[in-house]
Design a protein around this motif. Structure first.
Motif, short mmCIF file in Angstrom:
data_model
loop_
_atom_site.label_atom_id
_atom_site.label_comp_id
_atom_site.label_asym_id
_atom_site.label_seq_id
_atom_site.Cartn_x
_atom_site.Cartn_y
_atom_site.Cartn_z
N UNK A 120 50.39 41.35 30.82
CA UNK A 120 49.21 41.53 31.49
C UNK A 120 48.45 40.21 31.53
N UNK A 146 50.13 37.53 32.50
CA UNK A 146 50.45 37.00 33.77
C UNK A 146 49.78 37.53 34.83
N UNK A 147 49.56 38.96 34.91
CA UNK A 147 48.90 39.48 35.96
C UNK A 147 47.42 38.94 36.17
N UNK A 203 47.57 35.29 37.34
CA UNK A 203 47.82 35.29 38.77
C UNK A 203 46.81 35.48 39.64
N UNK A 204 46.16 36.69 39.51
CA UNK A 204 44.87 37.28 40.02
C UNK A 204 43.81 36.17 39.97
N UNK A 251 45.06 33.44 42.54
CA UNK A 251 45.03 33.82 43.87
C UNK A 251 43.89 33.69 44.51
N UNK A 301 42.82 29.96 44.76
CA UNK A 301 43.65 29.39 46.17
C UNK A 301 43.18 30.14 47.50
N UNK A 302 42.62 31.44 47.41
CA UNK A 302 41.98 31.73 48.67
C UNK A 302 40.73 31.20 48.81
N UNK A 361 42.65 30.81 34.28
CA UNK A 361 43.76 30.64 34.88
C UNK A 361 44.90 29.87 34.30
#
Ligand code: HEM
Lengths: 133, 132
Positions: free
Chosen positions: A14, A16-17, A20-21, A24, A27-28, A45
């Motif tokens: 959990x 990890x998700x 990563x979210x 992401x 990064x975006x 993060x």
């Protein structure tokens, strides 16, 4: 896999998700600016992925894999390690509150240290040579 | 060791080597804007990718017929992780030195790919994390 390892590993998934979210999104944002305050998620993060994912997964797999005792409780003082699991996850989630309460970071980190100490005490004697019961 | 695991582990080893080489360049200050790439080659390309590969191999079986769950999902996760990381490794240093729409949108795509890689892995492995 013992039940406590299931909890450690699933909790690590959990984290990890979520981690990563958040990564992401940041990064975006570095690519195409859509909401600069998204950078506030940066400490989460790092905390979620380093502690919640990598460290927690290692703890869960270690609890499963390292030698067991043939006499008494095979996994040693399991209660202590359950407390370690609770402190670790409460600690990580508390650090996430630093967005609103700056003190939450240090309180969460203290809980994480308690988790580490409990885990070490709970696992210490299982790190043993073959033949020791 | 299954092919998927070997592929994950060997790619992880390549990321590990590349990261440490990049570490030399960073120390010599001959590169600009590569610090995040260095960190993520280590934590995502090496550690996380190694974990994915070993977990697919060692975790309790999904079922007797399908010990590793849906292997195609595992291959998708592998492809997304590495294409996402590669795009990041190319676009992020460009974006931090000469930002432009191409590198910007590449980062957006890279972010989506890497998130999906994790999502597919967790989706495919969740059920294998259970008491025997
Ligand atoms: C297990 C996986 C990961 C771990 C442990 C991790 C950890 C970290 C750490 C320690 C930093 C701080 C580096 C610094 O001080 O500059 C960082 C930065 C960052 N991470 Fe991750 N990360 C992971 C995966 C990802 C992924 C998959 C993405 C994107 C999809 C991502 C996006 C970012 C971004 C955008 C930054 C900020 C870079 C900058 O400073 O400009 N991370 N991460």
């Amino acid at each position: 896999m013992p039940r406590l390892s299931v909890w450690f590993v699933r909790a690590s998934f959990i984290h990890l998700l979520l981690g990563l979210f958040f990564g992401a999104l940041i990064l975006a944002q570095k690519g195409i600016s859509f909401y600069p305050p998204i950078w506030n998620l940066f400490p989460l993060h790092v905390e979620f992925l380093l502690t919640g994912w990598l460290i927690q997964l290692a703890m869960g797999v270690a609890f499963w894999i390292i030698p067991r005792f043939s006499n008494g409780s095979p996994h040693g003082p399991v209660g202590l390690v359950w407390f370690s699991f609770a402190f670790l996850n409460a600690g990580i989630l508390t650090t996430a509150l630093q967005l609103w309460f700056p003190h939450a970071l240090i309180i969460g980190r203290i809980a994480e240290v308690c988790a580490a100490i409990l885990f070490v005490i709970g696992s210490w004697r299982r790190v043993k040579p073959q033949g020791v019961l | 060791m299954p092919l998927l695991t070997r592929t994950f582990i060997k790619t992880a080893m390549i990321c590990f080597t590349l990261a440490l080489m990049l570490g030399i360049l960073l120390a010599a200050r001959v590169t600009n804007g590569f610090f995040p790439v260095y960190i993520h080659l280590l934590v995502f390309g090496w550690l996380t990718q190694l974990i994915f590969g070993v977990a697919l191999w060692m975790f309790p079986k999904y079922s007797n017929e399908k010990p590793r769950g849906y292997e195609t999902l595992g291959w998708w996760s592998y492809t997304l992780l590495n294409s996402g990381l590669l795009l990041r490794a190319i676009a992020e240093p460009i974006q931090s030195t000469q930002p432009n729409p191409l590198s910007g949108w590449t980062l957006v795509i890279s972010a989506i790919l890497q998130f999906l890689a994790g999502l597919l892995f967790v989706f495919n492995t969740w059920q294998r994390v259970r008491e025997k």
